[in-house]
Write an enzyme that holds these catalytic residues in place. Structure first.
Site, PDB file in Angstrom:
ATOM      1  N   THR A 148      31.415  32.451  41.820  1.00  0.00           N
ATOM      2  CA  THR A 148      32.190  31.708  42.807  1.00  0.00           C
ATOM      3  C   THR A 148      31.739  32.038  44.231  1.00  0.00           C
ATOM      4  O   THR A 148      31.209  33.130  44.479  1.00  0.00           O
ATOM      5  CB  THR A 148      33.683  32.074  42.643  1.00  0.00           C
ATOM      6  OG1 THR A 148      34.409  31.639  43.782  1.00  0.00           O
ATOM      7  CG2 THR A 148      33.891  33.587  42.534  1.00  0.00           C
ATOM      8  N   GLU A 179      33.759  32.754  46.412  1.00  0.00           N
ATOM      9  CA  GLU A 179      34.753  33.685  46.966  1.00  0.00           C
ATOM     10  C   GLU A 179      34.213  35.104  47.096  1.00  0.00           C
ATOM     11  O   GLU A 179      34.770  35.922  47.833  1.00  0.00           O
ATOM     12  CB  GLU A 179      36.035  33.641  46.120  1.00  0.00           C
ATOM     13  CG  GLU A 179      36.568  32.226  46.021  1.00  0.00           C
ATOM     14  CD  GLU A 179      37.974  32.095  45.461  1.00  0.00           C
ATOM     15  OE1 GLU A 179      38.750  33.057  45.545  1.00  0.00           O
ATOM     16  OE2 GLU A 179      38.275  31.010  44.947  1.00  0.00           O
ATOM     17  N   TYR A 184      40.610  38.954  42.291  1.00  0.00           N
ATOM     18  CA  TYR A 184      39.767  37.989  41.573  1.00  0.00           C
ATOM     19  C   TYR A 184      38.335  38.019  42.100  1.00  0.00           C
ATOM     20  O   TYR A 184      37.375  38.214  41.348  1.00  0.00           O
ATOM     21  CB  TYR A 184      40.342  36.565  41.700  1.00  0.00           C
ATOM     22  CG  TYR A 184      39.354  35.475  41.326  1.00  0.00           C
ATOM     23  CD1 TYR A 184      38.883  35.357  40.026  1.00  0.00           C
ATOM     24  CD2 TYR A 184      38.875  34.572  42.287  1.00  0.00           C
ATOM     25  CE1 TYR A 184      37.965  34.368  39.677  1.00  0.00           C
ATOM     26  CE2 TYR A 184      37.962  33.574  41.944  1.00  0.00           C
ATOM     27  CZ  TYR A 184      37.502  33.479  40.644  1.00  0.00           C
ATOM     28  OH  TYR A 184      36.595  32.510  40.298  1.00  0.00           O
ATOM     29  N   LYS A 205      34.782  39.231  40.328  1.00  0.00           N
ATOM     30  CA  LYS A 205      33.614  38.353  40.154  1.00  0.00           C
ATOM     31  C   LYS A 205      32.393  38.963  40.860  1.00  0.00           C
ATOM     32  O   LYS A 205      31.277  38.920  40.344  1.00  0.00           O
ATOM     33  CB  LYS A 205      33.894  36.952  40.709  1.00  0.00           C
ATOM     34  CG  LYS A 205      34.905  36.142  39.930  1.00  0.00           C
ATOM     35  CD  LYS A 205      34.483  35.782  38.512  1.00  0.00           C
ATOM     36  CE  LYS A 205      33.347  34.798  38.424  1.00  0.00           C
ATOM     37  NZ  LYS A 205      33.086  34.376  37.024  1.00  0.00           N
TER      38      LYS A 205
HETATM   39  P1  NAD Z   1      39.695  28.531  33.557  1.00  0.00           P
HETATM   40  O1  NAD Z   1      40.699  29.604  33.889  1.00  0.00           O
HETATM   41  O2  NAD Z   1      40.134  27.115  33.507  1.00  0.00           O
HETATM   42  O3  NAD Z   1      39.017  28.846  32.155  1.00  0.00           O
HETATM   43  C1  NAD Z   1      38.632  30.131  31.765  1.00  0.00           C
HETATM   44  C2  NAD Z   1      38.379  30.121  30.263  1.00  0.00           C
HETATM   45  O4  NAD Z   1      37.971  31.454  29.880  1.00  0.00           O
HETATM   46  C3  NAD Z   1      39.627  29.780  29.431  1.00  0.00           C
HETATM   47  O5  NAD Z   1      39.289  28.851  28.431  1.00  0.00           O
HETATM   48  C4  NAD Z   1      40.034  31.113  28.829  1.00  0.00           C
HETATM   49  O6  NAD Z   1      40.683  30.997  27.569  1.00  0.00           O
HETATM   50  C5  NAD Z   1      38.673  31.830  28.706  1.00  0.00           C
HETATM   51  N1  NAD Z   1      38.834  33.304  28.693  1.00  0.00           N
HETATM   52  C6  NAD Z   1      39.572  34.048  29.556  1.00  0.00           C
HETATM   53  N2  NAD Z   1      39.502  35.349  29.209  1.00  0.00           N
HETATM   54  C7  NAD Z   1      38.681  35.414  28.129  1.00  0.00           C
HETATM   55  C8  NAD Z   1      38.206  36.493  27.326  1.00  0.00           C
HETATM   56  N3  NAD Z   1      38.581  37.752  27.570  1.00  0.00           N
HETATM   57  N4  NAD Z   1      37.362  36.224  26.298  1.00  0.00           N
HETATM   58  C9  NAD Z   1      36.986  34.935  26.052  1.00  0.00           C
HETATM   59  N5  NAD Z   1      37.425  33.879  26.758  1.00  0.00           N
HETATM   60  C10 NAD Z   1      38.258  34.121  27.788  1.00  0.00           C
HETATM   61  O7  NAD Z   1      38.530  28.746  34.612  1.00  0.00           O
HETATM   62  P2  NAD Z   1      37.570  27.679  35.311  1.00  0.00           P
HETATM   63  O8  NAD Z   1      38.204  27.190  36.546  1.00  0.00           O
HETATM   64  O9  NAD Z   1      37.064  26.728  34.293  1.00  0.00           O
HETATM   65  O10 NAD Z   1      36.368  28.642  35.752  1.00  0.00           O
HETATM   66  C11 NAD Z   1      35.291  28.929  34.866  1.00  0.00           C
HETATM   67  C12 NAD Z   1      34.317  29.862  35.553  1.00  0.00           C
HETATM   68  O11 NAD Z   1      33.836  29.265  36.752  1.00  0.00           O
HETATM   69  C13 NAD Z   1      34.921  31.206  35.963  1.00  0.00           C
HETATM   70  O12 NAD Z   1      33.959  32.199  35.714  1.00  0.00           O
HETATM   71  C14 NAD Z   1      35.190  31.061  37.441  1.00  0.00           C
HETATM   72  O13 NAD Z   1      35.116  32.301  38.098  1.00  0.00           O
HETATM   73  C15 NAD Z   1      34.060  30.141  37.855  1.00  0.00           C
HETATM   74  N6  NAD Z   1      34.326  29.284  39.024  1.00  0.00           N
HETATM   75  C16 NAD Z   1      35.446  28.492  39.063  1.00  0.00           C
HETATM   76  C17 NAD Z   1      35.655  27.664  40.163  1.00  0.00           C
HETATM   77  C18 NAD Z   1      36.861  26.756  40.236  1.00  0.00           C
HETATM   78  O14 NAD Z   1      37.086  26.130  41.275  1.00  0.00           O
HETATM   79  N7  NAD Z   1      37.652  26.595  39.200  1.00  0.00           N
HETATM   80  C19 NAD Z   1      34.742  27.655  41.218  1.00  0.00           C
HETATM   81  C20 NAD Z   1      33.609  28.472  41.140  1.00  0.00           C
HETATM   82  C21 NAD Z   1      33.412  29.276  40.027  1.00  0.00           C
HETATM   83  P1  TYD Z   2      43.522  27.470  44.600  1.00  0.00           P
HETATM   84  O1  TYD Z   2      43.513  26.125  43.953  1.00  0.00           O
HETATM   85  O2  TYD Z   2      44.384  28.542  44.021  1.00  0.00           O
HETATM   86  O3  TYD Z   2      42.001  27.947  44.705  1.00  0.00           O
HETATM   87  P2  TYD Z   2      41.368  29.227  45.498  1.00  0.00           P
HETATM   88  O4  TYD Z   2      42.449  30.152  45.889  1.00  0.00           O
HETATM   89  O5  TYD Z   2      40.480  29.790  44.450  1.00  0.00           O
HETATM   90  O6  TYD Z   2      40.646  28.636  46.671  1.00  0.00           O
HETATM   91  O7  TYD Z   2      43.966  27.284  46.121  1.00  0.00           O
HETATM   92  C1  TYD Z   2      43.259  26.414  46.994  1.00  0.00           C
HETATM   93  C2  TYD Z   2      43.868  26.559  48.367  1.00  0.00           C
HETATM   94  O8  TYD Z   2      45.222  26.064  48.314  1.00  0.00           O
HETATM   95  C3  TYD Z   2      43.988  28.008  48.835  1.00  0.00           C
HETATM   96  O9  TYD Z   2      43.774  28.047  50.249  1.00  0.00           O
HETATM   97  C4  TYD Z   2      45.418  28.389  48.514  1.00  0.00           C
HETATM   98  C5  TYD Z   2      46.167  27.074  48.691  1.00  0.00           C
HETATM   99  N1  TYD Z   2      47.355  26.891  47.832  1.00  0.00           N
HETATM  100  C6  TYD Z   2      48.577  26.488  48.406  1.00  0.00           C
HETATM  101  O10 TYD Z   2      48.683  26.282  49.636  1.00  0.00           O
HETATM  102  N2  TYD Z   2      49.650  26.325  47.580  1.00  0.00           N
HETATM  103  C7  TYD Z   2      49.593  26.550  46.243  1.00  0.00           C
HETATM  104  O11 TYD Z   2      50.630  26.400  45.543  1.00  0.00           O
HETATM  105  C8  TYD Z   2      48.343  26.947  45.666  1.00  0.00           C
HETATM  106  C9  TYD Z   2      48.215  27.202  44.185  1.00  0.00           C
HETATM  107  C10 TYD Z   2      47.244  27.089  46.508  1.00  0.00           C
END
Ligand code: NAD
Ligand code: TYD
Length: 351
Positions: free
Chosen positions: A132, A134, A157, A161
């Site tokens: 990420t 972040e 978090y 990461k």
């Molecule tokens: P998510 O929380 O939707 O999905 C995570 C998945 O991992 C789930 O299916 C969960 O069951 C599985 N999981 C959790 N713990 C586990 C374990 N101990 N063993 C096996 N499986 C396990 O997350 P996401 O938003 O799809 O993110 C996926 C990846 O992408 C993560 O590594 C996250 O850091 C990264 N990422 C996410 C975003 C975003 O905006 N969502 C952005 C950049 C990077």
């Molecule tokens: P989020 O979707 O949790 O992603 P991240 O924290 O990984 O960027 O949040 C996106 C932005 O929205 C972040 O600045 C926090 C804000 N936020 C709110 O203002 N209210 C909420 O209820 C949530 C979940 C997030």
């Protein structure tokens, strides 16, 4: 089958889109999806591909090293694309240990198991770690994160990461295992668990519940449609260089409050509500502890070297996401129960 690929976290938000892309696009790859099915993992996300010949689901925990070693010895994966993680910042503030266990220990278990099977055909193997933006910390009003920006994670978090990224790079330098890493900005799209800002707001607007905005809503995020992320992962997995990092971003910065106003406008239109109705649900609540002000990605390396660019305009992607959420009420009902209800009560009702 030409290759056997392990995708971890393939029942989650981004993972499910990636599994679908790989299973459909590469019929001669066997795709093994390993997921613990935590509250965030849901096999309903990938019902459409579950009977495909080149797909297999394995339920398991990446923290269980014995199980992981056995799995790798059985399948001798050619490639690993590692997405499994605890992914929600607010949950990491409330309970950091799950993040340390899954995101750090789990990643090291995968690296150790991968290292063992790298003794043969190492040149054809690859471990791809999905991370990420972040990890880079928080920007002020100006500037962008590049691949050379120093790490400065500020939430449990992002620190977990960042630790996993460091370990993946350490295994590359120390044990010479072929790795690649990408750091992506905030994703949005269908199948995102409604604890993250966009699906939470859509769900609350639909149900006439308040939209909780942390602080003054001035924090900025760079939003990317999830399928643009998975296309970038496909490119990097096949064409990226070993040992390299690629930043992925939407070049699409939005203040939270402006994003929510746009979303309210789209929701009013879709629900045939008077313009301005949904915006009345906006409620400013106590800020997130240590809330990072701004994330913004410079993805020119990926654009120049691998010819990737985001395909969707934000308004178009947001409309698609709204439609997905409105058309999949059963999915939402199924995930918004049990653990999530308790989490929501604790997170928002105390304010
Ligand atoms: P998510 O929380 O939707 O999905 C995570 C998945 O991992 C789930 O299916 C969960 O069951 C599985 N999981 C959790 N713990 C586990 C374990 N101990 N063993 C096996 N499986 C396990 O997350 P996401 O938003 O799809 O993110 C996926 C990846 O992408 C993560 O590594 C996250 O850091 C990264 N990422 C996410 C975003 C975003 O905006 N969502 C952005 C950049 C990077
Ligand atoms: P989020 O979707 O949790 O992603 P991240 O924290 O990984 O960027 O949040 C996106 C932005 O929205 C972040 O600045 C926090 C804000 N936020 C709110 O203002 N209210 C909420 O209820 C949530 C979940 C997030």
């Amino acid at each position: 089958m030409k290759k056997t690929i392990l995708i971890t976290g393939g029942a989650g938000f981004i993972g499910s889109h990636l599994v679908r892309l790989f299973v459909n696009k590469y019929p001669n790859y066997k795709i093994v999806n390993l997921d613990k099915l935590t509250y965030a993992g849901n096999l309903e996300n990938i019902l459409d591909i579950e009977n495909k010949k080149n797909y297999e689901f394995v339920k398991g925990d990446i923290v269980d090293s014995v199980f992981i070693n056995e799995l790798f010895l059985k399948y001798k994966f050619d490639g690993v694309i590692h997405l499994a993680a605890e992914s929600h910042v607010d949950r990491s503030i409330a309970n950091p240990m799950e993040f340390i266990n899954t995101n750090i220990l789990g990643t090291v278990n995968l690296l150790n198991a991968f290292r063992k099977i790298c003794e043969k055909n190492i040149s054809e193997k690859r471990f791809y770690h999905i991370s990420t933006d972040e990890v880079y910390g928080s920007l002020g009003e100006e500037g962008l994160f590049t691949e050379l920006t120093s790490y400065d994670p500020r939430s449990p978090y992002s620190a977990s990461k960042a630790s996993s990224d460091h370990l993946v790079r350490a295994y590359f330098h120390t044990y010479k295992i072929p790795i690649v890493i990408s750091n992506c900005s905030n994703n949005y799209g269908g199948n995102q668990f409604p604890e993250k800002l966009i699906p939470l707001a859509i769900n609350n607007i639909k149900n006439n519940k308040s939209i909780p905005i942390y602080g003054k809503g001035e924090n900025v995020r760079d939003w990317l449609f999830v399928e643009d992320h998975t296309k970038a992962i496909d490119l990097i997995f096949h064409k990226g260089k070993n040992g390299e990092t690629y930043n992925i971003g939407g070049n699409n910065e939005w203040k939270n409050i402006d994003l929510i106003y746009l979303l309210c406008k789209i929701m009013d239109k879709k629900l045939n509500r008077e313009n301005g109705y949904s915006a009345k649900l906006i409620t400013f609540v106590k800020d997130r502890a240590g809330h990072d002000l701004r994330y913004a990605i410079d993805s020119s390396k990926l654009q120049n070297e691998l010819n990737w660019e985001p395909s969707l305009q934000f308004e178009e992607g947001l409309e698609k996401t709204v439609e997905w959420n409105l058309n999949n009420q059963k999915w939402i009902n199924n995930v918004v129960s049990g653990d999530y209800e308790k989490y929501y009560e604790k997170q928002y009702k105390k304010r």
